[in-house]
Write an enzyme that holds these catalytic residues in place. Structure first.
Site, mmCIF file in Angstrom:
data_model
loop_
_atom_site.group_PDB
_atom_site.id
_atom_site.type_symbol
_atom_site.label_atom_id
_atom_site.label_comp_id
_atom_site.label_asym_id
_atom_site.label_seq_id
_atom_site.Cartn_x
_atom_site.Cartn_y
_atom_site.Cartn_z
ATOM 1 N N LYS A 180 -3.478 -14.559 -9.179
ATOM 2 C CA LYS A 180 -2.318 -13.944 -9.834
ATOM 3 C C LYS A 180 -1.502 -13.252 -8.751
ATOM 4 C CE LYS A 180 -0.625 -10.093 -11.205
ATOM 5 N NZ LYS A 180 0.766 -10.428 -11.100
ATOM 6 N N GLY A 233 -3.073 -3.975 -2.850
ATOM 7 C CA GLY A 233 -1.955 -3.337 -3.539
ATOM 8 C C GLY A 233 -2.102 -1.831 -3.497
ATOM 9 N N SER A 234 -1.619 -1.179 -4.553
ATOM 10 C CA SER A 234 -1.597 0.282 -4.553
ATOM 11 C C SER A 234 -2.984 0.856 -4.840
ATOM 12 C CB SER A 234 -0.614 0.769 -5.627
ATOM 13 O OG SER A 234 -1.100 0.411 -6.901
ATOM 14 N N ASN A 235 -3.149 2.131 -4.489
ATOM 15 C CA ASN A 235 -4.430 2.793 -4.751
ATOM 16 C C ASN A 235 -4.707 2.949 -6.237
ATOM 17 O OD1 ASN A 235 -4.376 3.333 -1.913
ATOM 18 N ND2 ASN A 235 -6.026 4.753 -2.398
ATOM 19 N N GLY A 238 -5.715 -0.401 -7.592
ATOM 20 C CA GLY A 238 -6.988 -0.785 -6.967
ATOM 21 C C GLY A 238 -8.165 -0.045 -7.599
ATOM 22 N N GLU A 255 -8.094 -3.724 -0.965
ATOM 23 C CA GLU A 255 -7.343 -3.278 0.208
ATOM 24 C C GLU A 255 -6.144 -2.521 -0.312
ATOM 25 O OE1 GLU A 255 -8.036 -2.898 3.178
ATOM 26 O OE2 GLU A 255 -9.870 -4.060 2.980
ATOM 27 N N CYS A 289 1.087 -2.184 4.569
ATOM 28 C CA CYS A 289 0.087 -1.126 4.438
ATOM 29 C C CYS A 289 -0.295 -0.586 5.815
ATOM 30 C CB CYS A 289 -1.136 -1.627 3.685
ATOM 31 S SG CYS A 289 -1.875 -3.041 4.449
ATOM 32 N N GLU A 390 1.789 7.460 0.675
ATOM 33 C CA GLU A 390 2.336 6.195 1.189
ATOM 34 C C GLU A 390 3.744 6.003 0.610
ATOM 35 O OE1 GLU A 390 0.647 2.347 -0.181
ATOM 36 O OE2 GLU A 390 0.612 1.829 1.953
#
Ligand SMILES: NC(=O)C1=CN([C@@H]2O[C@H](COP(=O)(O)OP(=O)(O)OC[C@H]3O[C@@H](n4cnc5c(N)ncnc54)[C@H](OP(=O)(O)O)[C@@H]3O)[C@@H](O)[C@H]2O)C=CC1
Ligand SMILES: O=C(O)CCC(=O)C(=O)O
Length: 488
Positions: A180, A233-235, A238, A255, A289, A390
């Site tokens: 995806k 992707g984002s925290n 994730g 990651e 990142c 970030e």
């Protein structure tokens, strides 16, 4: 400017066929350099589409894992060749869909080709060890088996490299895949699938379902027949994925973000340091990142460094990534641009001094795109939001430090630990940096970004799930070890 890419409706790729989503709804992908330009249409799929893709991947896995590594590798070589033939088209699609400049998009596509070839070769390498058994008449060894079906959930910032560095190792070790991509990079992802199809990969071995993360992504993560999930992707996302995977006992790999520091010491080669700071912080519009975001500069050379940095940042040309004159493209989406601009406002409100840029860029037709001028802040302190979170945009925070120890302490004082770099000529300083910096990727006299496909990649602290991707490290996630004891 090339404009060879046709606008068309891209379908899901399930069981070797191109199919519409069951909902029969599509979304338009627009060019972030010009919101009036449609790049293509992609499926807005549902959980039921995911069910079909997972069923196909599960069926295909038995045969796929039975092939030898060399046979699976042959398919990866063919996919690489197909992508190479379509290099310009794929790179142009990437630039038009998410904004990075054409040379960067081409470089990324070539990296995708190299990753495919690297993992094709992995099919011929060893997968286990012989370990002495306590019984002298027995043979003990380890071998590895695939996990089964892998869910790949990828972001928009590296639309070719990231899906490929997840799918290629998954496939070579005998897994099948349901991918995806981020909806904002789904047209480019469809081109990768076309290369897979062209290469004749068996039906069901790779599948792609496009749609919202909250729907399609969630369905993959929660599907009981998906044995492993690899995400970048984002925290926030994730962590949700990690928790959901853990709850049902699936393997996962995450990651996530970075807040990457560069330290410029008093003995640094200033030209090199300025070049690395600009490239690390502003290439790809800061949407990596691994992008440099905090710049610790020793007081003795602070003014000289700042002056050179500003001189060169002022030369940066902003514009549509397909124009040869553009050094920096737009943010990938309107949302991303708004996020970046809101961080710039927060920085100002918290008392950091904006010494360059930071406005929306609207010149030369830029009003139809999501462009932001590079922003340089100084007088940034570690407690400020712009020093901690970030941003994922072209924003650099300069922080003056008296000593290397102070720089190291502050550099480590964030929740992330992805990449970090230092510019110095002193071997002792290099060694303390290597030992003490909390980052998975440590770079000396080189920018924070720049990942080598043959080396392990991943972060410490909140930047990852503590696993590593790429290189030979990938085998750890995509396989399970069997320890075998044979007594004749
Ligand atoms: N580490 C990195 O390389 C990246 C970091 N980021 C950070 O994240 C911020 C936001 O970007 P954003 O695109 O929203 O990042 P997300 O983490 O939301 O998106 C990454 C991928 O996850 C999917 N996704 C979203 N929600 C879920 C869910 N609940 N379950 C499963 N999959 C899901 C997305 O789908 P879809 O987008 O199609 O809905 C996309 O494919 C950026 O500003 C940046 O700070 C973003 C991208 C890459
Ligand atoms: O720096 C790179 O080349 C890779 C960066 C990356 O993995 C990311 O931004 O997600």
């Amino acid at each position: 400017m090339t404009t060879s890419v046709q606008v068309k409706t891209h379908l899901n790729y399930i069981n070797g066929e191109w199919v519409s989503s069951l909902r029969n709804k599509v979304g338009a992908a627009i060019n972030p350099a010009n919101k009036n330009e449609i790049v293509g249409y992609v499926q807005c799929s549902t959980g039921e589409d995911v069910d079909r893709a997972v069923a196909a991947a599960k069926r295909a896995q038995k045969e796929w894992r039975r092939l030898s590594g060399a046979e699976r590798g042959d398919y990866l070589y063919k996919i690489a060749n197909s992508l190479e033939r379509r290099l310009e088209e794929v790179a142009e699609t990437m630039t038009r869909e998410m904004g990075k400049t054409f040379p960067e998009a081409k470089g990324e596509t070539m990296r995708g080709i190299a990753i495919l070839r690297y993992y094709a070769g992995e099919g011929m390498r060893k997968v286990g060890d012989v370990i002495p058994a306590t019984d002298s008449k027995a043979l003990m060894f380890t071998t590895r088996v695939p996990l089964g079906v892998i869910g790949v959930i990828s972001p928009w910032n590296f639309p070719v490299a990231i899906p490929i560095w997840k799918m290629a190792p998954a496939l070579i070790y005998g897994n099948t895949v349901v991918m995806k991509p981020a909806q904002e990079a789904a047209v480019t992802a469809a081109k990768i699938m076309e290369c897979m199809h062209e290469a004749g990969i068996p039906a069901g071995v790779v599948n792609m379902v496009t749609g919202a993360g909250s729907e399609v992504g969630t369905a993959i993560v929660n599907h009981s027949d998906v044995n492993g999930i690899t995400f970048t992707g984002s925290n926030a996302t994730g962590k949700q994925i990690g928790q959901a995977a853990l709850a049902r006992g699936a393997k996962y790999q995450l990651e996530m973000g970075g807040k990457n520091p560069v330290i410029i010491t008093a003995d640094a080669d200033l030209d090199l340091a300025v070049e690395g700071t600009i490239s690390g912080g502003l290439r790809s519009t800061g949407q990596k990142c691994t992008a440099t975001s905090r710049v610790f500069v020793q007081a003795e050379i602070y003014d000289a460094f700042k002056e050179k940095l500003l001189e060169q940042v002022k030369e940066i040309t902003i514009g549509n990534g397909m124009e040869g004159t553009s050094w920096m493209g737009p943010c990938a989406s309107e949302n991303q641009m708004k996020t970046v601009l809101s961080y710039i406002e927060k920085g100002k409100a918290e008392g950091a001094r904006l010494i360059y840029g930071g406005e929306r860029y609207t010149e030369n037709g830029g009003e139809n795109g999501f462009f932001v001028q590079p922003a340089i802040f100084e007088e940034v302190t570690n407690g400020m939001v712009i020093a901690q979170e970030e941003i994922f945009g072209p924003v650099l925070a300069l922080i003056k430090v008296e000593s290397i120890e102070e720089a190291l302490t502050q550099a480590n004082d964030v929740e992330y630990g992805l990449s970090a770099s230092i510019y110095t000529k002193d071997i002792g300083t290099m060694m303390s940096f290597i030992n003490d910096i909390e980052a998975g990727l440590v770079r000396i006299n080189a920018e924070t970004a720049g990942v080598e496909l043959q080396a392990p990649f991943g972060g410490m602290k909140q930047s990852s799930s503590h696993s590593r991707e790429q290189g030979q490290a990938a085998i750890e996630f995509f396989t399970a070890i069997k320890t075998v004891f044979v007594k004749a």
